[in-house]
Design a protein around this motif. Sequence first.
Motif, PDB file in Angstrom:
ATOM      1  N   VAL A 140       0.833  -1.203   0.000  1.00  0.00           N
ATOM      2  CA  VAL A 140       0.000   0.000   0.000  1.00  0.00           C
ATOM      3  C   VAL A 140       0.870   1.255   0.000  1.00  0.00           C
ATOM      4  O   VAL A 140       1.846   1.350   0.747  1.00  0.00           O
ATOM      5  CB  VAL A 140      -0.941   0.033   1.218  1.00  0.00           C
ATOM      6  N   THR A 141       0.514   2.208  -0.854  1.00  0.00           N
ATOM      7  CA  THR A 141       1.094   3.549  -0.814  1.00  0.00           C
ATOM      8  C   THR A 141       0.034   4.502  -0.279  1.00  0.00           C
ATOM      9  O   THR A 141      -1.075   4.564  -0.809  1.00  0.00           O
ATOM     10  CB  THR A 141       1.537   4.005  -2.207  1.00  0.00           C
ATOM     11  N   ILE A 142       0.378   5.208   0.780  1.00  0.00           N
ATOM     12  CA  ILE A 142      -0.487   6.268   1.302  1.00  0.00           C
ATOM     13  C   ILE A 142       0.062   7.595   0.803  1.00  0.00           C
ATOM     14  O   ILE A 142       1.262   7.852   0.875  1.00  0.00           O
ATOM     15  CB  ILE A 142      -0.528   6.267   2.838  1.00  0.00           C
ATOM     16  N   VAL A 143      -0.823   8.442   0.269  1.00  0.00           N
ATOM     17  CA  VAL A 143      -0.403   9.772  -0.143  1.00  0.00           C
ATOM     18  C   VAL A 143      -1.205  10.790   0.663  1.00  0.00           C
ATOM     19  O   VAL A 143      -2.432  10.786   0.632  1.00  0.00           O
ATOM     20  CB  VAL A 143      -0.541   9.991  -1.670  1.00  0.00           C
ATOM     21  N   THR A 144      -0.491  11.606   1.432  1.00  0.00           N
ATOM     22  CA  THR A 144      -1.133  12.611   2.275  1.00  0.00           C
ATOM     23  C   THR A 144      -0.972  13.983   1.641  1.00  0.00           C
ATOM     24  O   THR A 144       0.134  14.418   1.350  1.00  0.00           O
ATOM     25  CB  THR A 144      -0.543  12.628   3.693  1.00  0.00           C
ATOM     26  N   ILE A 145      -2.099  14.644   1.429  1.00  0.00           N
ATOM     27  CA  ILE A 145      -2.093  15.993   0.873  1.00  0.00           C
ATOM     28  C   ILE A 145      -2.876  16.916   1.812  1.00  0.00           C
ATOM     29  O   ILE A 145      -3.629  17.778   1.385  1.00  0.00           O
ATOM     30  CB  ILE A 145      -2.644  16.018  -0.566  1.00  0.00           C
ATOM     31  N   GLY A 146      -2.659  16.694   3.078  1.00  0.00           N
ATOM     32  CA  GLY A 146      -3.324  17.485   4.108  1.00  0.00           C
ATOM     33  C   GLY A 146      -2.593  17.319   5.423  1.00  0.00           C
ATOM     34  O   GLY A 146      -1.391  17.083   5.464  1.00  0.00           O
ATOM     35  N   PHE A 147      -3.334  17.410   6.502  1.00  0.00           N
ATOM     36  CA  PHE A 147      -2.765  17.351   7.831  1.00  0.00           C
ATOM     37  C   PHE A 147      -2.377  15.913   8.191  1.00  0.00           C
ATOM     38  O   PHE A 147      -2.920  14.956   7.634  1.00  0.00           O
ATOM     39  CB  PHE A 147      -3.763  17.915   8.840  1.00  0.00           C
TER      40      PHE A 147
END
Length: 329
Positions: A140-147
């Motif tokens: 799994v790749t998690i991409v965070t574009i927030g907090f």
Amino acid sequence: MKHKIVLLLFTLLLGTFAFAQQQPKNIILDTDIGPDYDDVGAMAILHALADKGECRILATIASNRYSNIAPVLSVLNTYFKRPQIPIGVVRGKAVNIPCGQKWDSLIVARYPHRIKTNNQAEDATTLYRKILAVQPDQSVTIVTIGFMTNMANLLRSKPDKASPLSGAALVKKKVKLLVSMAACFNQEMGKFKEFNVEKDSVSSKIAFDNWPCPIIFSGFEIGEKIHTGLPIVRDKSITHSPVKDVFQKSIPLDPNDAKGRMSWDETAVLVAVRGYEKYFDVVKGKIICNSNGSNLWDKTGTRDRYLVQKMPTPEIEVILNTLIMHQPK
């Protein structure tokens, strides 16, 4: 005969390698969608890449708890023909920033969506644990574009019916990579407080200090130079599109967006799915997250990378804008 067997084995190996290379990446998108509208461009890119078979969207999860956030996610997932994608929203103590430009109410009123309120969405941490538990290890790749609120909550989560593992152990077992639009890695590093890090600096420090797998950072200085959105606004062939509506409404409201919106979140999604190698170079080390929301960089570290632009800005803008303009199948 021996040569034929060797050739056959070599052919099979090549086929296996090619098949592995073509497998779509499993992506969880974690977004604060609302305070800025580059998240909308990022979601359009993610769905475009999913339509191209490059990724599989496991969930779209909110790190911001303002009232319209789940309906907005539902609108965009539905528009791109994936209304079934699970949606999670952070609960408890978390940032609550509404959409100042009011594009959210525009698309929620105009487009169909299954989830009408945040209460209909799942708890973010519960959803993370449920999804990660059933995925193959290191897939799994998690991409965070927030907090970083959800990342901190996930790391601190306890065993539950989804998994007997602690949050940190579950992440270590199931997550291959975290790609984060966060922090700053130019001459302002150490002084500048990047929005995503600073707004929940406590969670940012917990997450970045303790994350058990590699992180790639798309820093503030990357997206600041890359502008997107004008081509979809100007394309008259694209109609009844929530993505176009958002850019069309929002770009004129800010003089800084005359060349298009700065594209922080889009770059993170592009790298999460396609990798950085074609577009960026990287610097190896480890982030040092300060308690006030600023950051430094440990050059002796090995866990993390931050992006350095390689492809010329106009070329990246064409790639991102083309994906943003993608229409659902």
